[in-house]
Design a protein around this motif. Structure first.
Motif, PDB file in Angstrom:
ATOM      1  N   HIS A  59      -6.270  35.489  84.365  1.00 49.60           N
ATOM      2  CA  HIS A  59      -7.049  34.789  83.338  1.00 49.60           C
ATOM      3  C   HIS A  59      -6.641  33.321  83.226  1.00 49.60           C
ATOM      4  O   HIS A  59      -7.432  32.474  82.803  1.00 49.60           O
ATOM      5  CB  HIS A  59      -6.876  35.488  81.993  1.00 49.60           C
ATOM      6  CG  HIS A  59      -7.364  36.910  82.011  1.00 49.60           C
ATOM      7  ND1 HIS A  59      -8.699  37.238  82.094  1.00 49.60           N
ATOM      8  CD2 HIS A  59      -6.677  38.084  81.996  1.00 49.60           C
ATOM      9  CE1 HIS A  59      -8.829  38.562  82.111  1.00 49.60           C
ATOM     10  NE2 HIS A  59      -7.623  39.096  82.061  1.00 49.60           N
ATOM     11  N   ASP A  60      -5.406  33.011  83.600  1.00 47.97           N
ATOM     12  CA  ASP A  60      -4.897  31.641  83.616  1.00 47.97           C
ATOM     13  C   ASP A  60      -4.189  31.471  84.961  1.00 47.97           C
ATOM     14  O   ASP A  60      -2.974  31.664  85.073  1.00 47.97           O
ATOM     15  CB  ASP A  60      -3.925  31.426  82.455  1.00 47.97           C
ATOM     16  CG  ASP A  60      -3.460  29.980  82.337  1.00 47.97           C
ATOM     17  OD1 ASP A  60      -3.622  29.221  83.312  1.00 47.97           O
ATOM     18  OD2 ASP A  60      -2.919  29.615  81.274  1.00 47.97           O
ATOM     19  N   PRO A  61      -4.936  31.133  86.014  1.00 46.07           N
ATOM     20  CA  PRO A  61      -4.396  31.209  87.377  1.00 46.07           C
ATOM     21  C   PRO A  61      -3.092  30.456  87.600  1.00 46.07           C
ATOM     22  O   PRO A  61      -2.181  30.979  88.236  1.00 46.07           O
ATOM     23  CB  PRO A  61      -5.529  30.639  88.229  1.00 46.07           C
ATOM     24  CG  PRO A  61      -6.756  30.948  87.445  1.00 46.07           C
ATOM     25  CD  PRO A  61      -6.370  30.781  86.010  1.00 46.07           C
ATOM     26  N   ILE A  62      -2.971  29.236  87.101  1.00 44.44           N
ATOM     27  CA  ILE A  62      -1.757  28.455  87.348  1.00 44.44           C
ATOM     28  C   ILE A  62      -0.561  29.087  86.644  1.00 44.44           C
ATOM     29  O   ILE A  62       0.499  29.327  87.252  1.00 44.44           O
ATOM     30  CB  ILE A  62      -1.936  26.998  86.911  1.00 44.44           C
ATOM     31  CG1 ILE A  62      -3.047  26.318  87.726  1.00 44.44           C
ATOM     32  CG2 ILE A  62      -0.606  26.234  87.063  1.00 44.44           C
ATOM     33  CD1 ILE A  62      -2.766  26.238  89.206  1.00 44.44           C
ATOM     34  N   ALA A  63      -0.714  29.353  85.358  1.00 44.63           N
ATOM     35  CA  ALA A  63       0.404  29.905  84.588  1.00 44.63           C
ATOM     36  C   ALA A  63       0.792  31.291  85.089  1.00 44.63           C
ATOM     37  O   ALA A  63       1.982  31.604  85.237  1.00 44.63           O
ATOM     38  CB  ALA A  63       0.041  29.960  83.106  1.00 44.63           C
ATOM     39  N   GLU A  64      -0.202  32.127  85.375  1.00 44.17           N
ATOM     40  CA  GLU A  64       0.109  33.492  85.785  1.00 44.17           C
ATOM     41  C   GLU A  64       0.663  33.555  87.208  1.00 44.17           C
ATOM     42  O   GLU A  64       1.543  34.373  87.497  1.00 44.17           O
ATOM     43  CB  GLU A  64      -1.127  34.378  85.635  1.00 44.17           C
ATOM     44  CG  GLU A  64      -1.495  34.620  84.183  1.00 44.17           C
ATOM     45  CD  GLU A  64      -2.722  35.502  84.017  1.00 44.17           C
ATOM     46  OE1 GLU A  64      -2.731  36.611  84.584  1.00 44.17           O
ATOM     47  OE2 GLU A  64      -3.676  35.070  83.337  1.00 44.17           O
ATOM     48  N   LEU A  65       0.179  32.678  88.101  1.00 47.67           N
ATOM     49  CA  LEU A  65       0.745  32.646  89.444  1.00 47.67           C
ATOM     50  C   LEU A  65       2.201  32.174  89.397  1.00 47.67           C
ATOM     51  O   LEU A  65       3.048  32.664  90.158  1.00 47.67           O
ATOM     52  CB  LEU A  65      -0.081  31.733  90.348  1.00 47.67           C
ATOM     53  CG  LEU A  65       0.385  31.645  91.808  1.00 47.67           C
ATOM     54  CD1 LEU A  65       0.420  33.015  92.480  1.00 47.67           C
ATOM     55  CD2 LEU A  65      -0.505  30.681  92.593  1.00 47.67           C
ATOM     56  N   THR A  66       2.498  31.243  88.497  1.00 52.62           N
ATOM     57  CA  THR A  66       3.880  30.817  88.319  1.00 52.62           C
ATOM     58  C   THR A  66       4.752  31.984  87.882  1.00 52.62           C
ATOM     59  O   THR A  66       5.868  32.181  88.394  1.00 52.62           O
ATOM     60  CB  THR A  66       3.970  29.676  87.300  1.00 52.62           C
ATOM     61  OG1 THR A  66       3.151  28.591  87.737  1.00 52.62           O
ATOM     62  CG2 THR A  66       5.404  29.193  87.130  1.00 52.62           C
ATOM     63  N   GLN A  67       4.261  32.777  86.943  1.00 55.65           N
ATOM     64  CA  GLN A  67       5.003  33.962  86.496  1.00 55.65           C
ATOM     65  C   GLN A  67       5.151  34.990  87.616  1.00 55.65           C
ATOM     66  O   GLN A  67       6.207  35.607  87.773  1.00 55.65           O
ATOM     67  CB  GLN A  67       4.293  34.595  85.295  1.00 55.65           C
ATOM     68  CG  GLN A  67       4.318  33.763  84.029  1.00 55.65           C
ATOM     69  CD  GLN A  67       5.682  33.753  83.372  1.00 55.65           C
ATOM     70  OE1 GLN A  67       6.494  34.646  83.597  1.00 55.65           O
ATOM     71  NE2 GLN A  67       5.942  32.736  82.571  1.00 55.65           N
ATOM     72  N   LEU A  68       4.103  35.158  88.414  1.00 57.23           N
ATOM     73  CA  LEU A  68       4.168  36.084  89.539  1.00 57.23           C
ATOM     74  C   LEU A  68       5.214  35.633  90.552  1.00 57.23           C
ATOM     75  O   LEU A  68       5.995  36.442  91.076  1.00 57.23           O
ATOM     76  CB  LEU A  68       2.800  36.187  90.224  1.00 57.23           C
ATOM     77  CG  LEU A  68       1.704  36.929  89.455  1.00 57.23           C
ATOM     78  CD1 LEU A  68       0.347  36.668  90.099  1.00 57.23           C
ATOM     79  CD2 LEU A  68       1.988  38.428  89.418  1.00 57.23           C
ATOM     80  N   GLY A  69       5.253  34.338  90.844  1.00 55.59           N
ATOM     81  CA  GLY A  69       6.238  33.823  91.781  1.00 55.59           C
ATOM     82  C   GLY A  69       7.655  33.953  91.251  1.00 55.59           C
ATOM     83  O   GLY A  69       8.589  34.265  92.007  1.00 55.59           O
TER      84      GLY A  69
END
Length: 339
Positions: free
Chosen positions: A287-297
């Protein structure tokens, strides 16, 4: 940690893991099969990689999805393993259809375990294609073995027996992230001469012994290296159920590879072939690609580090004279057994 379930790669729905282990050879294969083709990418941090079909995973290449990822011992001989996995997938009707022919995609990375004392006199053709087929046919959901199995069978490090490990977690947004690693490093996963893991700050519960960290001493930073040319490489895969593009999966692989450097010192050496695949099963939208991808990484970094330590914690010495001692041999000798 909530949501870890088995604390294995199979905590991600939609994939299966299988091993083929040959104790006499001192080597093996691990196959990760996706129930449906998964978006995939790769980060190669080592100076001497051995891979198959990783060019397909570059972000400027057309194909985005793969049917499997293969991890194997055997150095470049082990690259035959992907052919065995492909054979199993083709029998099952998997793959992209070109002119009436199914072509399964199973990118692969290998590690060097040819000098571990096993019987490598296999004759004209290597056994890895058959081992790949066996690993694919053994692939299942649920729990799978860790330590001196599959691609981790013959793995070693600078200080203790290497092996295969896995770990999982869940992000604050509810996305699952998990890793599987075959650890055969030039460097060491241990601090000093004690039982402490460089990955200790990331440990969940007592998943690799709960030994914590020692009081720091400058000599702990002195490099300890495995001898011999071409004797190394740590390879693995990090998977999420979050829906990622190929470019986003490449970022996940890059950040996940940082976990290798947090668990092994040194990492990414000139004679390491360190390779980390990343894949997305795509069942949960961002839903928030930048923030969530950062969390995934961030999560990927941690599960990779934990999987490296768990590989060492569960490893067992190979059953022949002169084999490298395992962590359990050195620090929990009363529990030590051969694989």
């Amino acid at each position: 940690m909530a949501g870890m379930d088995l604390n294995l790669l199979t905590d991600i729905p939609g994939l299966r893991v299988g091993h083929a282990t040959d104790p006499a050879l001192g080597s093996g294969v691990t196959a990760i099969l996706f129930d449906a083709p998964a978006v995939a990418a790769v980060a190669i941090g080592g100076g001497a990689p051995g891979t198959r079909d990783t060019d397909l995973l570059r972000t400027d290449m057309t194909l985005e999805r793969v049917d499997a990822i293969v991890l194997s011992g055997g150095s470049t001989f082990g690259l035959d393993a992907a052919g065995g996995v492909q054979a199993a997938l083709r029998e099952d009707g998997r793959g992209i259809r070109f002119g009436g022919v199914n072509v399964p995609l199973a990118p692969q990375a290998i590690l060097f375990d040819l000098l571990n004392g096993g019987d490598k006199d296999w004759g004209r053709f290597s056994p890895y294609r058959e081992l790949g087929y066996q690993a694919a046919r053994a692939a299942a959901t649920g729990a799978f073995a860790l330590g001196s199995v599959g691609a981790g069978t013959g793995a070693t490090t600078a200080t203790v027996k290497g092996g295969l490990g896995s770990a999982s977690t869940v992000t604050a947004q509810g996305h699952r992230v998990a890793a599987i690693m075959a650890v055969n490093a030039v460097g060491t996963p241990l601090i000093g001469d004690g039982p402490w893991f460089w990955a200790a700050p990331f440990e969940c519960g007592n998943e690799f012994g709960g030994r914590g960290l020692p009081e720091f001493r400058p000599e702990y930073l002195t490099p300890r290296l495995k001898g011999g040319p071409g004797t190394a490489t740590t390879i693995g895969l990090v998977v999420t159920d979050a829906a990622l593009s190929k470019v986003q999966a490449r970022r996940l692989a890059t950040m996940g590879d940082d976990g290798l450097a947090r668990a092994i010192l040194p990492a990414h050496a000139p004679t390491d072939g360190d390779t980390l695949f990343a894949a997305s099963t795509g069942t949960r939208e961002l839903h928030d690609p930048i923030a969530e991808l950062t969390q995934l990484g961030h999560a990927a970094t941690q599960v990779v580090a934990r999987a490296v330590a768990r590989a060492i914690y569960h490893a067992r010495s190979l059953a022949w004279p002169g084999a490298q001692p395992a962590w359990v041999d050195r620090f929990e000798s009363g529990k030590a057994t051969h694989a």
